[in-house]
Design a protein around this motif. Structure first.
Motif, PDB file in Angstrom:
ATOM      1  N   GLU A 205     -11.980 -13.668   2.785  1.00  0.00           N
ATOM      2  CA  GLU A 205     -11.189 -12.818   1.888  1.00  0.00           C
ATOM      3  C   GLU A 205     -11.477 -11.338   2.113  1.00  0.00           C
ATOM      4  N   GLY A 206     -11.551 -10.962   3.384  1.00  0.00           N
ATOM      5  CA  GLY A 206     -11.739  -9.560   3.723  1.00  0.00           C
ATOM      6  C   GLY A 206     -10.417  -8.802   3.743  1.00  0.00           C
ATOM      7  N   VAL A 207     -10.522  -7.490   3.780  1.00  0.00           N
ATOM      8  CA  VAL A 207      -9.339  -6.628   3.827  1.00  0.00           C
ATOM      9  C   VAL A 207      -8.777  -6.641   5.245  1.00  0.00           C
ATOM     10  N   PRO A 208      -7.470  -6.871   5.429  1.00  0.00           N
ATOM     11  CA  PRO A 208      -6.871  -6.847   6.776  1.00  0.00           C
ATOM     12  C   PRO A 208      -7.142  -5.529   7.482  1.00  0.00           C
ATOM     13  N   ARG A 209      -7.282  -5.569   8.806  1.00  0.00           N
ATOM     14  CA  ARG A 209      -7.685  -4.392   9.570  1.00  0.00           C
ATOM     15  C   ARG A 209      -6.661  -3.258   9.505  1.00  0.00           C
ATOM     16  N   HIS A 210      -5.381  -3.569   9.206  1.00  0.00           N
ATOM     17  CA  HIS A 210      -4.367  -2.517   9.204  1.00  0.00           C
ATOM     18  C   HIS A 210      -4.324  -1.746   7.887  1.00  0.00           C
ATOM     19  N   LEU A 211      -5.132  -2.141   6.900  1.00  0.00           N
ATOM     20  CA  LEU A 211      -5.141  -1.465   5.608  1.00  0.00           C
ATOM     21  C   LEU A 211      -6.422  -0.662   5.430  1.00  0.00           C
ATOM     22  N   ASN A 212      -6.291   0.521   4.827  1.00  0.00           N
ATOM     23  CA  ASN A 212      -7.420   1.397   4.541  1.00  0.00           C
ATOM     24  C   ASN A 212      -7.603   1.468   3.028  1.00  0.00           C
ATOM     25  N   VAL A 213      -8.691   0.899   2.525  1.00  0.00           N
ATOM     26  CA  VAL A 213      -8.919   0.835   1.080  1.00  0.00           C
ATOM     27  C   VAL A 213      -9.020   2.233   0.481  1.00  0.00           C
ATOM     28  N   ASP A 214      -9.712   3.150   1.164  1.00  0.00           N
ATOM     29  CA  ASP A 214      -9.848   4.515   0.648  1.00  0.00           C
ATOM     30  C   ASP A 214      -8.486   5.195   0.534  1.00  0.00           C
ATOM     31  N   ARG A 215      -7.619   4.960   1.505  1.00  0.00           N
ATOM     32  CA  ARG A 215      -6.268   5.554   1.452  1.00  0.00           C
ATOM     33  C   ARG A 215      -5.485   4.977   0.273  1.00  0.00           C
ATOM     34  N   LYS A 217      -6.711   3.812  -2.529  1.00  0.00           N
ATOM     35  CA  LYS A 217      -7.267   4.398  -3.763  1.00  0.00           C
ATOM     36  C   LYS A 217      -6.783   5.826  -3.966  1.00  0.00           C
ATOM     37  N   GLU A 218      -6.751   6.598  -2.897  1.00  0.00           N
ATOM     38  CA  GLU A 218      -6.279   7.983  -2.995  1.00  0.00           C
ATOM     39  C   GLU A 218      -4.837   8.037  -3.490  1.00  0.00           C
ATOM     40  N   ASP A 219      -3.981   7.175  -2.946  1.00  0.00           N
ATOM     41  CA  ASP A 219      -2.580   7.182  -3.357  1.00  0.00           C
ATOM     42  C   ASP A 219      -2.404   6.692  -4.793  1.00  0.00           C
ATOM     43  N   LEU A 220      -3.214   5.740  -5.210  1.00  0.00           N
ATOM     44  CA  LEU A 220      -3.151   5.277  -6.600  1.00  0.00           C
ATOM     45  C   LEU A 220      -3.594   6.380  -7.567  1.00  0.00           C
ATOM     46  N   MET A 221      -4.595   7.141  -7.170  1.00  0.00           N
ATOM     47  CA  MET A 221      -5.082   8.224  -8.028  1.00  0.00           C
ATOM     48  C   MET A 221      -4.070   9.352  -8.152  1.00  0.00           C
ATOM     49  N   LYS A 222      -3.127   9.436  -7.212  1.00  0.00           N
ATOM     50  CA  LYS A 222      -2.106  10.486  -7.283  1.00  0.00           C
ATOM     51  C   LYS A 222      -1.020  10.179  -8.313  1.00  0.00           C
ATOM     52  N   ILE A 223      -0.980   8.934  -8.791  1.00  0.00           N
ATOM     53  CA  ILE A 223       0.014   8.571  -9.809  1.00  0.00           C
ATOM     54  C   ILE A 223      -0.328   9.290 -11.106  1.00  0.00           C
ATOM     55  N   GLU A 224       0.660   9.853 -11.727  1.00  0.00           N
ATOM     56  CA  GLU A 224       0.455  10.619 -12.966  1.00  0.00           C
ATOM     57  C   GLU A 224      -0.134   9.722 -14.056  1.00  0.00           C
ATOM     58  N   ASP A 225      -1.093  10.285 -14.797  1.00  0.00           N
ATOM     59  CA  ASP A 225      -1.757   9.644 -15.943  1.00  0.00           C
ATOM     60  C   ASP A 225      -2.812   8.618 -15.537  1.00  0.00           C
TER      61      ASP A 225
END
Length: 301
Positions: A205-215, A217-225
């Motif tokens: 149950e690892g993260v697929p190699r084509h996905l960046n967890v930090d990226r 998280k950064e995009d989720l944090m950009k959502i207002e509120d």
């Protein structure tokens, strides 16, 4: 043909093709079962059967490789065998033709299966982001495993054909027969290690190699509120079907915007990052108050 010609290389090719045939049967069975709807016991469906099929197919080839390597070493040491070059040459040519057809059919099957996986179960319009394209581009592990086997068979069959030509006209170079098995063993390891790595990541149950967890998280944090990300879990049900669960904390007083934030988070995960399924949990941010335990109070006193 291998038995009549007394050629270990032909028998290697034939046994490997027999193993691939069983692998293809397992692949078709796994693809059929993985398309079935989830049940009360298997709520995620049967997608992992593709992974199981890929592992079984690779292990079958490894077992065969160990046996044939032993036989090749014995022939190399003893050199007490004769090979019928004519039968070996004819059988090798037939093997090349069969593997060409098999590889073509599996390649077409892989493309069709990849396209069938490219439609996520969501009513949200699709995005043309590179992350989603990479996720949708993954074909089934089971089909990949079977295709790699067929490709390895083709390379081996060509090698056997060359060896048969040499033995037919230069019988004293019969050592080319076990050499084909050595080359085949190296090719097996090189062509299957990637599949084993991919299946290992999925099973763990690892993260697929084509996905960046930090990226993400950064995009989720950009959502207002959105105040913080409490938890984020990403894993794959099978190749090309990534699932995510995210727990977001919202700024105080934003309860009226929960549905809007949830929709934006789902659109980001499904469209931008190509998730197959996702679950978004929300809660208002609550500052933690530090409490001094009784033992600490007593020790300070």
């Amino acid at each position: 043909g291998g038995y009549v010609a007394n050629s270990l290389a032909i028998m290697t090719d034939a046994l490997h093709m027999l193993t691939d045939l069983s692998g293809i049967i397992l692949t078709l069975l796994a693809l059929w079962l993985s398309a079935k709807s989830p049940t009360k016991r298997f709520t995620f469906g049967f997608h992992r059967l593709e992974v199981l099929s890929a592992i079984i197919s690779v292990l079958l080839v490894y077992i065969l490789m160990a046996f044939l390597l032993y036989e090749a070493v014995q022939r190399t040491i003893r050199m007490d065998y004769e090979i019928n070059g004519d039968i070996m040459l004819i059988t090798a040519a037939v093997g090349v033709a069969v593997n060409l057809i098999m590889g073509f059919l599996l390649n077409q099957s892989g493309h069709l299966h990849s396209h069938s996986h490219s439609h996520p179960h969501s009513h949200v319009p699709q995005s043309n982001s590179p992350n989603a394209a990479r996720s949708h581009g993954h074909s089934s592990l089971a089909v990949r495993a079977a295709f790699v086997h067929a490709l390895g068979d083709l390379v081996q069959s060509i090698g056997v054909l060359v060896a048969a030509y040499i033995i037919r006209f230069k019988p004293e170079y019969k050592i080319a027969d076990p050499i084909c098995t050595y080359v085949f063993s190296i090719l097996v390891v090189l062509t299957t290690i990637r599949i084993l790595c991919d299946t290992g990541v999925i099973i763990l149950e690892g993260v697929p190699r084509h996905l960046n967890v930090d990226r993400i998280k950064e995009d989720l944090m950009k959502i207002e509120d959105v105040y913080s990300i409490e938890d984020l879990n990403i894993w794959s049900l099978t190749a090309g079907k990534t699932t995510a669960i995210v727990h977001l904390q919202l700024v105080p007083g934003s309860s009226s915007k929960w549905e809007e934030v949830q929709l934006k988070a789902r659109q980001l995960l499904l469209n931008t990052f190509g998730m197959y399924k996702c679950s978004v949990q929300l809660q208002s941010y609550k500052q933690e108050t530090s409490k001094t335990c009784a033992s600490c109070q007593s020790s300070s006193a």
